[in-house]
Design an enzyme around this catalytic site. Structure first.
Site, short mmCIF file in Angstrom:
data_model
loop_
_atom_site.label_atom_id
_atom_site.label_comp_id
_atom_site.label_asym_id
_atom_site.label_seq_id
_atom_site.Cartn_x
_atom_site.Cartn_y
_atom_site.Cartn_z
CE LYS A 232 -38.35 -8.93 10.73
NZ LYS A 232 -36.96 -8.68 11.08
NE ARG A 266 -37.61 -1.68 10.16
CZ ARG A 266 -38.41 -2.38 9.36
NH1 ARG A 266 -38.93 -3.52 9.76
NH2 ARG A 266 -38.68 -1.94 8.13
C1 9MG Z 1 -35.76 -3.31 7.19
N1 9MG Z 1 -35.90 -4.32 8.22
C2 9MG Z 1 -36.72 -5.40 8.22
N2 9MG Z 1 -36.55 -6.11 9.33
C3 9MG Z 1 -35.61 -5.47 10.06
C4 9MG Z 1 -34.99 -5.72 11.29
O1 9MG Z 1 -35.28 -6.79 12.00
N3 9MG Z 1 -34.07 -4.85 11.74
C5 9MG Z 1 -33.74 -3.75 11.00
N4 9MG Z 1 -32.79 -2.93 11.51
N5 9MG Z 1 -34.28 -3.47 9.82
C6 9MG Z 1 -35.19 -4.32 9.36
#
Ligand code: 9MG
Length: 294
Positions: A232, A266
């Site tokens: 990110k 994730r």
């Molecule tokens: C789809 N998506 C993109 N970033 C995310 C994040 O930080 N958490 C979750 N649950 N989904 C995300």
């Protein structure tokens, strides 16, 4: 304000359709974007064949969940019509039906949720925490699917314009507690719910750092905590690296998440994250043993 865990106490096993994820260890959610415009891998896994190949590779590398998304949620991303989202994700979900791990659908759109559940998807990962009209009804109608409730201030198209919090950590925790309580009161069992502070969703760099520093405080909710920081821009700002060079920063973030008690990360780079977390988990187990098994 004191935060109570859901009735029944802290959740130890996350119920996700026919799967049960034991929360003694960290779980890896591998990202499978089937969007032409996602911020880090847009367009690369768009066809069902390429998507299946990538999903299988992530499972081989250690993914516990595959998260399929057909709408980019990067800051500034325009909304995608539901028909377009369906056209992107359904062929891919059909191709993933025989995967040995749970598949989650990253969507806020009730029609997409329902169609995905009908194809055997086990988890709804909703960055809008089931707030779109009809979304909660879909989760209620499916007696068992897992649900990720994420905190987001605003909408992706505008959320980074001027995010403001007096004190971001307690405000995010309080928001997640209220949303969890509302979803539980409607009839979704607490064992189905994971919570997520939503890094980068309506937060400045300072907010993201405060949230990461205070992540352990989310344990008070008694729900499994999911963290998404992989590649990110907040990591790009800290390191000065473009999205293609953020693996080391993403690994550092995953380790901080693990140390803070998160149970699902994730990630895009499953194999590398698994190795980093294996080292952390071994040392964490030794540390607990030395402390008398706590
Ligand atoms: C789809 N998506 C993109 N970033 C995310 C994040 O930080 N958490 C979750 N649950 N989904 C995300």
């Amino acid at each position: 304000m004191p935060i109570d865990p859901a009735p029944g106490g802290a959740v130890r096993t996350w119920r996700c359709g026919r799967h049960r994820l034991a929360l003694e260890r960290m779980h890896l959610m591998g990202v499978l974007n089937v969007t032409p415009d996602s911020f880090s891998d847009g367009g690369r896994h768009a066809g069902p064949g390429a998507a299946l190949e990538h999903a299988r590779r992530m499972v081989d590398e250690g993914a516990d969940i595959i998260d399929v998304g057909g709408e980019s949620t990067r800051p500034g991303a325009p909304p995608v019509p539901a028909d377009e989202e369906l056209a992107r994700v359904l062929p891919v979900l059909r191709a993933l039906r025989d995967l040995p791990v749970p598949v989650s659908i990253d969507t806020s759109e009730p029609r997409v949720m329902q169609a995905a559940l009908d194809l055997g998807v086990s988890i709804i990962n909703d960055v809008r925490a089931l707030r779109r009209p009809g979304a909660l009804d879909v989760a209620l109608a499916s007696p068992d699917c897992g649900v990720v409730l994420m905190h987001m201030a605003g909408e992706p198209a505008t959320m980074q314009r001027a995010p403001y919090y007096a004190d971001v950590v307690p405000e995010v925790i309080d928001w997640l507690a209220r949303r969890r309580d509302a979803v539980c009161a409607a009839g979704v069992a607490a064992e189905r719910i994971a919570v997520d502070p939503g890094f980068g969703f309506g937060k400045t760099q300072g907010h993201n750092r405060q949230l990461l520093a205070g992540l352990a405080r989310l344990q008070a909710l008694g729900q499994p905590v999911l963290v998404g920081l992989s590649r990110k821009s907040t990591l790009g700002e800290l390191t000065g690296r473009p999205v293609t060079e953020r693996l080391p920063a993403s690994l550092a973030a995953a380790l901080i998440a693990a140390q803070s008690g998160a149970r699902i990360v994730r990630v895009h780079d499953v194999g590398a994250t698994r190795d980093a977390l294996a080292v952390w988990a071994a040392v964490d187990a030794d540390r607990r043993a030395a402390a008398g098994g706590q």
